[in-house]
Design an enzyme around this catalytic site. Structure first.
Site, PDB file in Angstrom:
ATOM      1  N   ASP A 214      30.799 -80.016  10.027  1.00 46.08           N
ATOM      2  CA  ASP A 214      30.139 -78.745  10.350  1.00 46.08           C
ATOM      3  C   ASP A 214      30.529 -77.622   9.395  1.00 46.08           C
ATOM      4  OD1 ASP A 214      32.753 -78.560  11.413  1.00 46.08           O
ATOM      5  OD2 ASP A 214      32.132 -77.145  12.953  1.00 46.08           O
TER       6      ASP A 214
ATOM      7  N   ASP B 269      34.098 -80.720   5.951  1.00 51.53           N
ATOM      8  CA  ASP B 269      33.909 -81.599   7.105  1.00 51.53           C
ATOM      9  C   ASP B 269      32.471 -81.478   7.611  1.00 51.53           C
ATOM     10  OD1 ASP B 269      34.053 -79.077   8.281  1.00 51.53           O
ATOM     11  OD2 ASP B 269      35.195 -79.756  10.013  1.00 51.53           O
TER      12      ASP B 269
ATOM     13  N   SER C  27      31.920 -81.464  14.975  1.00 52.04           N
ATOM     14  CA  SER C  27      32.806 -81.239  13.827  1.00 52.04           C
ATOM     15  C   SER C  27      33.076 -82.531  13.052  1.00 52.04           C
ATOM     16  CB  SER C  27      34.098 -80.569  14.295  1.00 52.04           C
ATOM     17  OG  SER C  27      34.911 -80.231  13.196  1.00 52.04           O
TER      18      SER C  27
ATOM     19  N   ASP D 168      33.319 -76.033   8.454  1.00 51.33           N
ATOM     20  CA  ASP D 168      34.299 -74.946   8.633  1.00 51.33           C
ATOM     21  C   ASP D 168      35.656 -75.271   8.010  1.00 51.33           C
ATOM     22  OD1 ASP D 168      35.055 -76.838  10.523  1.00 51.33           O
ATOM     23  OD2 ASP D 168      35.168 -75.435  12.215  1.00 51.33           O
TER      24      ASP D 168
END
Length: 449
Positions: free
Chosen positions: A240, A238, A96, A242
């Site tokens: 990843d 961000d 992430s 999400d």
């Protein structure tokens, strides 16, 4: 307490505490938990992701489980594809917003939502006892999954008034943060006839542009690009993809709380008497807003897993975290940066006002957060000391010190990094600054004792 799963999946520094041996054994445990395939595998743009993907797929194949690889995709794309394309589960390889040297794995259940805290403990128990499926003579196979991104983008487009958005020819600045939304968000904007301006558009596991986490401090390029191009809005994702942080048409960066209030108001206008789920560290205005639409708010511990897994049984329409993680239940009960962009464009298409005006119509809110380096062994001392000083505080997740309904401070250890996060809300900016200054110093003093 989980030993390996943190706030959001399992993460570590690749080849230090997150080794290929560890990944192999943990994948055996996850595969045993899933029992059968096919499993969908996706990953972010980190340099270590492709090699981890090979270990994950070959390990699953070794215990007879088939898997398909979607390649580089945002986490919410993988999760939606698991649900929509009928997979038994999914594994997203990502850390992430963590720095480049980290990586991680995040399992998703067949419903397209992160597995529950209880199931995390089931996987850890399998791992610790090495109680996994033994070697099989029926090897699994690994194939490619080419449909994930198209299915994801069409799913998002179906949840908003796409025709109305198309007619507005919006100008949108996308700060892709060198991350995974680069494979999907620009294509979504083309799909709905937006003119796009790209910042940090090249996928790069070192995140050279501004780092993998969008914060108000590192989004000056986004703000500048919005103003230069007279754009309707900007958005930063961000690593990843999400989470998303917005920038209004005047170049002002919005907190995750503020954009969540705006989107909640828009959604509840057409869906009154609904349910909203959010964490303990979100601002108090959400209750005020929900009440105006006959809606209720449920609070959970911090973490998208907590919010998502509360949304599923309660059939909640909206979920959010203060960090820019917004969840729209009609699409999927997970954080989704691109779905959130679509909802904001839907709001603007239905309004005659620019985004800055829509924000000015919200009730004023003053929230902030900061972090302090803190080793895990110092956390119990910190929380215990604060509990002694403030005995009536909520200690269900770190400690939340309620001064009154509009002024509070929350301190909790990060589930992904050796830090503690300090959150606060106050009735004015001056009060907020004072609160943060006081409690940051208090935290540092206790830790240093």
């Amino acid at each position: 307490m989980a030993k390996f799963f943190g706030t959001n999946g399992i993460r570590g520094v690749f080849d230090e505490d997150f080794t290929l041996d560890f990944i192999h054994d943990m994948t055996l445990a996850i595969g045993t938990y899933f029992e059968k395939g096919p499993i969908l595998i996706g990953y972010d743009g980190r340099n270590s992701s492709p090699i981890i993907c090979k270990v994950v797929t070959s390990t699953l194949n070794s215990i007879g489980i088939d898997c398909n690889v979607a390649g580089i995709v945002p986490t919410p794309c993988l999760e939606f594809a698991v649900k929509k394309l009928g997979y038994s589960g999914g594994i997203m390889i990502t850390a992430s917003h963590n720095p480049p040297q980290y990586n991680g794995i995040k399992p998703a259940a067949s419903d397209g939502v992160e597995i529950s805290r209880e199931d995390e403990l089931v996987i850890e128990d399998i791992y610790i006892k090495k109680n996994w499926i033994k070697n099989s003579t029926n090897w699994g196979t690994t194939k490619k999954e080419e449909r994930a991104i198209d299915v994801y983008l069409n799913g998002i487009a179906s949840q908003v008034n796409s025709k109305l958005i198309e007619s507005k020819h919006f100008k949108v600045v996308l700060d892709l943060g060198n991350g995974a939304q680069a494979v999907s968000a620009p294509d979504f904007c083309k799909l709905i006839n937006c003119e796009t301006f790209l910042v940090n558009e090249n996928i790069d596991g070192a995140f050279p542009g501004r780092g993998s986490e969008p914060t108000p401090q590192n989004l000056s390029e986004l703000s500048k690009t919005v103003i230069q191009n007279n754009a309707d809005l900007g958005i930063a994702f961000d690593g990843d993809g999400d989470r998303s942080i917005f920038c209004d048409n005047k170049g002002n960066i919005l907190t995750g709380d503020k954009s969540a209030l705006l989107l909640t108001k828009h959604i509840l206008t057409n869906n009154p008497n609904s349910l909203v789920v959010t964490c303990l560290n979100s601002g108090s205005n959400i209750e005020v807003l929900a009440e105006q639409f006959g809606s209720k708010v449920i609070r959970t511990k911090v973490g998208s897993v907590e919010v998502s897994r509360k949304m599923v049984p309660t059939d909640a329409l909206i979920g959010f975290e203060e960090n820019g993680g917004f969840m729209f239940g009609k699409h999927n009960q997970v954080r989704d940066g691109c779905m959130t962009l679509a909802l904001m464009l839907d709001l603007l298409a239905a309004s005659s006002n620019p985004l800055s005006d829509e924000i000015s119509n919200l009730p004023p809110s003053f929230t902030t957060k900061d972090k302090v380096s803190c080793s895990p062994e110092n956390v119990p001392k910190l929380i215990s000391s604060l509990k002694d000083e403030f005995p009536n505080s909520d200690t269900s997740d770190g400690i939340k010190i309620n001064i009154d309904s509009r002024n509070w401070v929350m301190i909790r250890p990060s589930g992904t990094e050796p830090i503690v996060r300090v959150y606060a809300e106050a009735q004015s900016q001056e009060k907020l600054d004072d609160l943060m200054s006081e409690y940051l110093q208090k935290v540092k003093t206790i830790i240093s004792r």
